[in-house]
Write a protein that holds these residues in place. Structure first.
Motif, PDB file in Angstrom:
ATOM      1  N   ASN A  17       0.789  -1.416  -0.092  1.00  0.00           N
ATOM      2  CA  ASN A  17       0.172  -0.037  -0.017  1.00  0.00           C
ATOM      3  C   ASN A  17       0.713   1.340   0.039  1.00  0.00           C
ATOM      4  OD1 ASN A  17      -2.562  -1.306   0.042  1.00  0.00           O
ATOM      5  ND2 ASN A  17      -2.335  -1.664   2.261  1.00  0.00           N
ATOM      6  N   ALA A  18       2.017   1.162  -0.684  1.00  0.00           N
ATOM      7  CA  ALA A  18       2.844   2.253  -0.599  1.00  0.00           C
ATOM      8  C   ALA A  18       2.231   3.405  -1.305  1.00  0.00           C
ATOM      9  CB  ALA A  18       4.102   2.000  -1.410  1.00  0.00           C
ATOM     10  N   SER A  19       2.311   4.900  -0.801  1.00  0.00           N
ATOM     11  CA  SER A  19       1.939   6.027  -0.938  1.00  0.00           C
ATOM     12  C   SER A  19       0.683   6.269  -0.399  1.00  0.00           C
ATOM     13  CB  SER A  19       1.681   6.445  -2.693  1.00  0.00           C
ATOM     14  OG  SER A  19       3.050   6.247  -3.281  1.00  0.00           O
ATOM     15  N   LEU A  20       0.021   5.457   0.231  1.00  0.00           N
ATOM     16  CA  LEU A  20      -1.174   5.787   0.931  1.00  0.00           C
ATOM     17  C   LEU A  20      -0.966   6.406   2.179  1.00  0.00           C
ATOM     18  CD1 LEU A  20      -3.477   2.604   0.399  1.00  0.00           C
ATOM     19  CD2 LEU A  20      -3.481   4.722  -0.886  1.00  0.00           C
ATOM     20  N   PHE A  21      -1.999   7.042   2.990  1.00  0.00           N
ATOM     21  CA  PHE A  21      -1.793   7.642   4.336  1.00  0.00           C
ATOM     22  C   PHE A  21      -2.653   6.972   5.141  1.00  0.00           C
ATOM     23  CE2 PHE A  21      -0.666  10.557   1.019  1.00  0.00           C
ATOM     24  CZ  PHE A  21       0.290  11.500   1.568  1.00  0.00           C
ATOM     25  N   GLY A  22      -2.505   7.066   6.451  1.00  0.00           N
ATOM     26  CA  GLY A  22      -3.176   6.329   7.491  1.00  0.00           C
ATOM     27  C   GLY A  22      -3.094   7.127   8.820  1.00  0.00           C
ATOM     28  N   GLN A  23      -3.821   6.631   9.753  1.00  0.00           N
ATOM     29  CA  GLN A  23      -3.676   6.871  11.292  1.00  0.00           C
ATOM     30  C   GLN A  23      -4.028   6.108  12.133  1.00  0.00           C
ATOM     31  OE1 GLN A  23      -6.242  10.664  11.256  1.00  0.00           O
ATOM     32  NE2 GLN A  23      -7.767   9.396  12.483  1.00  0.00           N
ATOM     33  N   CYS A  24      -3.344   6.160  13.327  1.00  0.00           N
ATOM     34  CA  CYS A  24      -3.751   5.149  14.401  1.00  0.00           C
ATOM     35  C   CYS A  24      -3.398   5.811  15.647  1.00  0.00           C
ATOM     36  CB  CYS A  24      -3.250   3.833  13.984  1.00  0.00           C
ATOM     37  SG  CYS A  24      -1.340   3.814  14.084  1.00  0.00           S
ATOM     38  N   THR A  25      -3.600   5.165  16.492  1.00  0.00           N
ATOM     39  CA  THR A  25      -3.270   5.334  18.182  1.00  0.00           C
ATOM     40  C   THR A  25      -1.957   5.069  18.166  1.00  0.00           C
ATOM     41  OG1 THR A  25      -3.496   3.491  19.301  1.00  0.00           O
ATOM     42  CG2 THR A  25      -5.355   5.054  19.060  1.00  0.00           C
ATOM     43  N   VAL A  26      -1.021   5.844  19.305  1.00  0.00           N
ATOM     44  CA  VAL A  26       0.345   5.685  19.517  1.00  0.00           C
ATOM     45  C   VAL A  26       0.656   4.309  19.860  1.00  0.00           C
ATOM     46  CG1 VAL A  26       2.135   6.377  20.850  1.00  0.00           C
ATOM     47  CG2 VAL A  26       0.911   8.071  20.033  1.00  0.00           C
ATOM     48  N   LYS A  27      -0.202   3.736  20.582  1.00  0.00           N
ATOM     49  CA  LYS A  27      -0.100   2.284  21.156  1.00  0.00           C
ATOM     50  C   LYS A  27       0.055   1.367  20.234  1.00  0.00           C
ATOM     51  CE  LYS A  27      -1.681  -1.042  24.537  1.00  0.00           C
ATOM     52  NZ  LYS A  27      -3.067  -0.984  25.275  1.00  0.00           N
ATOM     53  N   GLU A  28      -1.108   1.583  19.221  1.00  0.00           N
ATOM     54  CA  GLU A  28      -1.341   0.515  17.937  1.00  0.00           C
ATOM     55  C   GLU A  28       0.035   0.831  16.842  1.00  0.00           C
ATOM     56  OE1 GLU A  28      -6.115   0.818  17.506  1.00  0.00           O
ATOM     57  OE2 GLU A  28      -4.862   2.170  16.426  1.00  0.00           O
ATOM     58  N   PHE A  29       0.609   2.070  16.776  1.00  0.00           N
ATOM     59  CA  PHE A  29       1.730   2.172  16.098  1.00  0.00           C
ATOM     60  C   PHE A  29       3.005   1.553  16.515  1.00  0.00           C
ATOM     61  CE2 PHE A  29       5.285   4.300  14.139  1.00  0.00           C
ATOM     62  CZ  PHE A  29       4.670   4.533  12.806  1.00  0.00           C
ATOM     63  N   LEU A  30       2.917   1.500  17.983  1.00  0.00           N
ATOM     64  CA  LEU A  30       4.322   0.832  18.601  1.00  0.00           C
ATOM     65  C   LEU A  30       4.226  -0.450  18.470  1.00  0.00           C
ATOM     66  CD1 LEU A  30       4.602   3.235  21.713  1.00  0.00           C
ATOM     67  CD2 LEU A  30       6.232   3.152  19.561  1.00  0.00           C
ATOM     68  N   GLN A  31       3.048  -1.049  18.713  1.00  0.00           N
ATOM     69  CA  GLN A  31       2.990  -2.747  18.443  1.00  0.00           C
ATOM     70  C   GLN A  31       3.100  -2.915  16.935  1.00  0.00           C
ATOM     71  OE1 GLN A  31      -1.220  -2.873  19.787  1.00  0.00           O
ATOM     72  NE2 GLN A  31      -0.737  -3.332  22.099  1.00  0.00           N
ATOM     73  N   TRP A  32       2.827  -2.097  16.095  1.00  0.00           N
ATOM     74  CA  TRP A  32       3.132  -2.505  14.655  1.00  0.00           C
ATOM     75  C   TRP A  32       4.489  -2.300  14.300  1.00  0.00           C
ATOM     76  CZ3 TRP A  32       5.409   0.597  11.156  1.00  0.00           C
ATOM     77  CH2 TRP A  32       5.294   0.342   9.863  1.00  0.00           C
TER      78      TRP A  32
END
Length: 324
Positions: A289-304
């Protein structure tokens, strides 16, 4: 009796690979090159007749001799990095432009003009990321091609260079399409290839070099790297996999992070903003999914996120040390 180790060492020195292409691929590559070359010559003649210069200009100057080397790459190594459309077209055009310039400005000294054409062609192909070895011959041909080529001037860039390249690239797309494992450009093949994904939790055995080399042979298309090169890449990959198992403890604005996955699940996200200290907005800059944008919580981002990355001088994403 000759020692087997000595024979093996000799094979490595001369670069004789242990794996070989299936005969069907050899035949298909040869047949496709035959059809493409006939197409280049035939359509070059048609073009000359169309613009009414067939009686004044020999048709063979509208056939780029270096296009033969391009055919070897495109039809024998269709998935090679140097065989892709940008490399073929961009590499030849840049080289043709350099060759014509060198003839115009250094033509009084043929030796200097010839050497400069090849040198500058390599420099510009590297800069524009379109390295294509036959391009060196295209640049040299503009200098040493004789009066007929010199008379073309900058027309040499369009005819025969661009014209021949388009024919070969179109032929590669059309002639390789019926054969799934040879589809061109390489992105067409990889985009539609179905590879079973095995999650880390489902793995029971370590990947060995034998598994790795078998996977390479199953790819079908020739890949331009030696057996020793594959072994080095495999061992380095295992070494890197042992580094930095811990996830990042914080998200930093402007940094890029990788999920550490392999294959089609790999993804790199660049942090664009952190709102209210809880919502991370990001752009997917590489991978799925290169070039797409997204958002999530900080906790979810750190888990990812598995680790932070940045690009090296070659434009390749590499892992950053944990304390960087």
């Amino acid at each position: 009796m000759i020692n087997k180790d000595f024979i093996k060492e000799c094979r490595l020195y001369i670069g004789l690979p242990t794996t070989a292409l299936p005969f069907k691929d050899m035949f298909l590559g040869s047949l496709a090159a035959l059809i493409a070359t006939l197409g280049v010559i035939y359509f070059s003649q048609l073009l000359l007749e169309y613009i009414n210069v067939a009686n004044h200009v020999p048709y063979n100057i509208f056939v780029l001799t270096s296009i033969a080397a391009t055919s070897v790459l495109v039809f024998a190594v269709p998935h090679g990095a140097l065989s892709q459309p940008w490399q073929v077209i961009g590499g030849h055009l840049v080289s043709a432009f350099v060759g014509v310039l060198c003839w115009k400005y250094f033509g009084d000294n043929l030796m200097v003009a010839a050497a400069m054409s090849v040198s500058l062609a390599i420099l510009l192909m590297s800069y524009f990321r379109c390295i294509h070895p036959p391009g060196g011959a295209t640049a040299l041909g503009a200098v040493l091609g004789g009066e007929a080529i010199h008379h073309l001037g900058f027309t040499y860039i369009l005819f025969p260079t661009l014209f021949n390249c388009i024919i070969v690239v179109l032929a590669a797309v059309i002639l390789n399409y019926p054969f799934i494992w040879r589809r061109y450009p390489s992105h067409v093949y990889f985009k539609n290839s179905q590879v079973a994904q095995i999650s880390p939790g489902d793995r029971e055995n370590e990947v060995t070099i034998e598994d790795f080399m078998k996977s390479i042979s199953e790819h079908g298309s020739y890949i331009d790297i030696t057996d020793e090169g594959w072994v080095e890449i495999f061992e380095n990959a295992k070494r890197h996999a042992e580094l930095d198992h811990e996830h990042p403890t914080q998200v930093q604005l402007g940094l890029a992070y990788s999920n550490g996955k392999i294959g089609k699940k790999w993804q790199i996200r660049e942090v664009l903003s952190i709102e209210d200290k809880n919502i991370v907005k990001f752009e997917i800059v590489a991978g799925n999914n290169a070039s797409l944008f997204g958002q999530c919580t900080v906790k979810e981002f750190l888990q990812w996120a598995k680790f932070s990355v940045d690009k090296n001088t070659f434009g390749v994403w590499t892992r950053k040390p944990m304390d960087a």
